[in-house]
Design an enzyme around this catalytic site. Structure first.
Site, short mmCIF file in Angstrom:
data_model
loop_
_atom_site.label_atom_id
_atom_site.label_comp_id
_atom_site.label_asym_id
_atom_site.label_seq_id
_atom_site.Cartn_x
_atom_site.Cartn_y
_atom_site.Cartn_z
CB CYS A 126 -1.25 -0.09 1.30
SG CYS A 126 -2.12 -1.81 1.82
CG HIS A 151 -3.36 3.16 2.67
ND1 HIS A 151 -4.15 2.67 1.46
CD2 HIS A 151 -2.92 2.09 3.42
CE1 HIS A 151 -4.66 1.24 1.72
NE2 HIS A 151 -4.44 1.16 2.43
CG ASN A 175 -6.51 -0.68 1.54
OD1 ASN A 175 -6.26 -0.52 0.50
ND2 ASN A 175 -6.05 -1.47 2.62
N1 ACO Z 1 -18.20 -9.22 9.20
C1 ACO Z 1 -19.06 -8.85 10.33
N2 ACO Z 1 -17.70 -10.03 11.58
C2 ACO Z 1 -16.82 -9.41 11.25
C3 ACO Z 1 -16.67 -9.25 9.71
C4 ACO Z 1 -16.95 -9.17 8.72
N3 ACO Z 1 -16.65 -8.30 7.82
N4 ACO Z 1 -15.09 -9.36 10.33
C5 ACO Z 1 -14.51 -9.98 10.90
N5 ACO Z 1 -15.80 -10.24 11.84
C6 ACO Z 1 -16.14 -10.70 13.00
C7 ACO Z 1 -14.63 -11.35 13.50
O1 ACO Z 1 -14.86 -12.50 13.26
C8 ACO Z 1 -14.69 -11.65 15.48
O2 ACO Z 1 -15.43 -12.64 15.93
P1 ACO Z 1 -15.52 -12.79 17.20
O3 ACO Z 1 -15.03 -11.98 18.02
O4 ACO Z 1 -16.54 -13.36 17.23
O5 ACO Z 1 -14.40 -13.77 16.87
C9 ACO Z 1 -15.52 -9.76 15.03
O6 ACO Z 1 -16.19 -9.87 14.31
C10 ACO Z 1 -14.22 -8.99 15.57
O7 ACO Z 1 -13.04 -9.19 14.82
P2 ACO Z 1 -12.07 -8.06 14.87
O8 ACO Z 1 -10.79 -8.89 14.13
O9 ACO Z 1 -11.81 -8.16 16.52
O10 ACO Z 1 -11.93 -7.04 14.99
P3 ACO Z 1 -11.76 -5.38 15.02
O11 ACO Z 1 -12.48 -5.03 15.55
O12 ACO Z 1 -10.70 -5.13 15.27
O13 ACO Z 1 -12.32 -4.83 13.35
C11 ACO Z 1 -10.41 -4.96 11.22
C12 ACO Z 1 -11.46 -5.77 11.92
C13 ACO Z 1 -11.76 -3.57 10.63
C14 ACO Z 1 -10.12 -5.64 10.40
C15 ACO Z 1 -10.00 -4.04 11.97
O14 ACO Z 1 -8.90 -4.80 12.77
C16 ACO Z 1 -8.84 -2.72 11.20
O15 ACO Z 1 -9.73 -2.36 11.46
N6 ACO Z 1 -7.70 -3.27 10.96
C17 ACO Z 1 -6.69 -2.53 10.29
C18 ACO Z 1 -6.43 -3.28 9.24
C19 ACO Z 1 -6.58 -2.90 8.30
O16 ACO Z 1 -7.31 -2.00 8.06
N7 ACO Z 1 -6.78 -3.09 7.12
C20 ACO Z 1 -6.44 -3.52 5.87
C21 ACO Z 1 -5.50 -3.70 4.87
S1 ACO Z 1 -4.12 -3.33 5.49
C22 ACO Z 1 -3.69 -1.74 5.04
O17 ACO Z 1 -4.02 -1.17 3.88
C23 ACO Z 1 -2.24 -1.85 4.80
#
Ligand code: ACO
Length: 312
Positions: free
Chosen positions: A113, A239, A269
């Site tokens: 990215c 980004h 993204n």
């Molecule tokens: N829909 C519904 N539920 C979901 C989804 C979805 N699409 N995805 C995950 N869940 C669930 C998980 O299974 C988990 O359930 P569980 O508690 O029963 O196990 C629950 O939601 C919580 O999951 P977490 O991973 O703790 O969710 P979090 O609040 O951390 O949000 C997210 C996830 C949005 C990916 C967050 O970690 C984040 O913003 N990370 C940053 C990473 C990012 O944006 N990466 C993008 C690509 S990388 C880049 O560009 C550099």
């Protein structure tokens, strides 16, 4: 001081729009979950379009908008982690399709990215050590082919698209770069062609932590290098991975929220394409008039990061 200036920009999106409701028909998710966690409302997925075709379309628009003589384009760099072929590069396909000169370098660069900012930095070095007038720098991705459509943790986050910029040399003190990488290979990985699958695998929480700490540091370093404060900056273009990441970064700075541009609601993204797509939109909205000072910050797999303070 050696620096660069953006002359013109363009963007291209594939035809298929996938809303969060559409995604909820593929995996167990909802518009409410995706919107509240990421700010994403829809994304575009390729439906027959190739990565290089998006790259060409975005470049063609940038060239037309800038009224650029293609014989004055002295290199093509395409930032991408999702090329159509291991070779030829997307850049060579762009060169051929646009009929660019054949005595120039055309190559792809992969810094995930952060790729567009690495590519701008490389282009700046080559422009300033050569007699070439313009560089064509493109961020172009077809991420949908790298998504496991059964993995709700990742497939809802990404989209396809391309953004292009024609850049030229500039002489200004309003310029600084910060680039880095740390060799992380576990938090965010997309296996290659010899592997069993080629799908993105991500530890979202680790990526979140890395992003919010790194982006703030990069912005502060750019400000220090140019003896500026955040108030001197018209816009910060991060980004576009996730609204929550950017909102957390905004809290680290004493500034108005809309200084940080956000458009991930429309595109998801798009990795290396996210910053050039945002910049193109901003030019179109008249936000980046000549003389404005912007900061662009990328972060991504590797981990890689990059920042550039630039005068429009
Ligand atoms: N829909 C519904 N539920 C979901 C989804 C979805 N699409 N995805 C995950 N869940 C669930 C998980 O299974 C988990 O359930 P569980 O508690 O029963 O196990 C629950 O939601 C919580 O999951 P977490 O991973 O703790 O969710 P979090 O609040 O951390 O949000 C997210 C996830 C949005 C990916 C967050 O970690 C984040 O913003 N990370 C940053 C990473 C990012 O944006 N990466 C993008 C690509 S990388 C880049 O560009 C550099």
């Amino acid at each position: 001081m050696s620096a660069i200036r953006i002359v013109s920009t363009g963007r291209a999106l594939p035809g298929k729009v996938m809303t969060n409701d559409d995604m909820s028909k593929i995996v167990d998710t909802s518009d409410e979950w995706i919107s509240s966690r990421t700010g994403i409302k829809q994304r575009y997925f390729c439906d027959g379009e190739m990565n290089w075709q998006l790259a060409v379309e975005s470049a063609r628009k940038a060239i037309e908008k800038g009224d650029i003589d293609i014989n004055e384009i002295g290199m093509v760099i395409v930032a991408t982690f999702s090329p159509d072929y291991a070779f030829p590069s997307v850049a060579c396909l762009v060169q051929k399709e646009l009929g660019l000169r054949n005595d120039i370098m055309a190559f792809d660069l992969n810094a995930a990215c952060t790729g567009f900012l690495y590519a701008l930095n490389v282009a700046e070095g080559i422009l300033n050590s050569s007699g070439e007038k313009y560089a064509l720098v493109i961020g172009s991705e077809q991420i949908s082919t790298r998504l496991n459509m059964e993995d709700r943790n990742t497939c809802v986050l990404f989209g396809d698209g391309a953004g292009a910029a024609v850049i030229e040399k500039n002489v200004t003190a309003n310029y600084a770069t910060v680039m880095g990488s740390d060799g992380n290979t576990t938090a965010l990985i997309c296996p290659g062609q010899a592997m069993e699958n080629q799908y993105i695998d991500m530890d979202g929480k680790k990526v979140f932590k890395f992003a919010v700490s790194t982006v703030g540091n990069v912005i502060n370093e750019l400000l220090e290098k140019t003896d500026k404060t955040i108030q001197d900056i018209d816009y910060v273009i991060c980004h576009q991975a996730n609204e929550r990441i950017i909102k957390t970064i905004i809290k680290q700075f004493d500034c108005e929220t809309d200084k940080f541009y956000m458009n991930m609601s429309q595109y998801g993204n798009t990795s290396a394409a996210s910053i050039p797509i945002a910049i193109d939109e901003m030019y179109e909205k008249g936000l980046l008039a000549k003389g404005k000072t912007i900061i662009m910050v990328g972060f991504g797999a590797g981990f890689t990061w990059g920042g550039m303070l630039l005068e429009c």
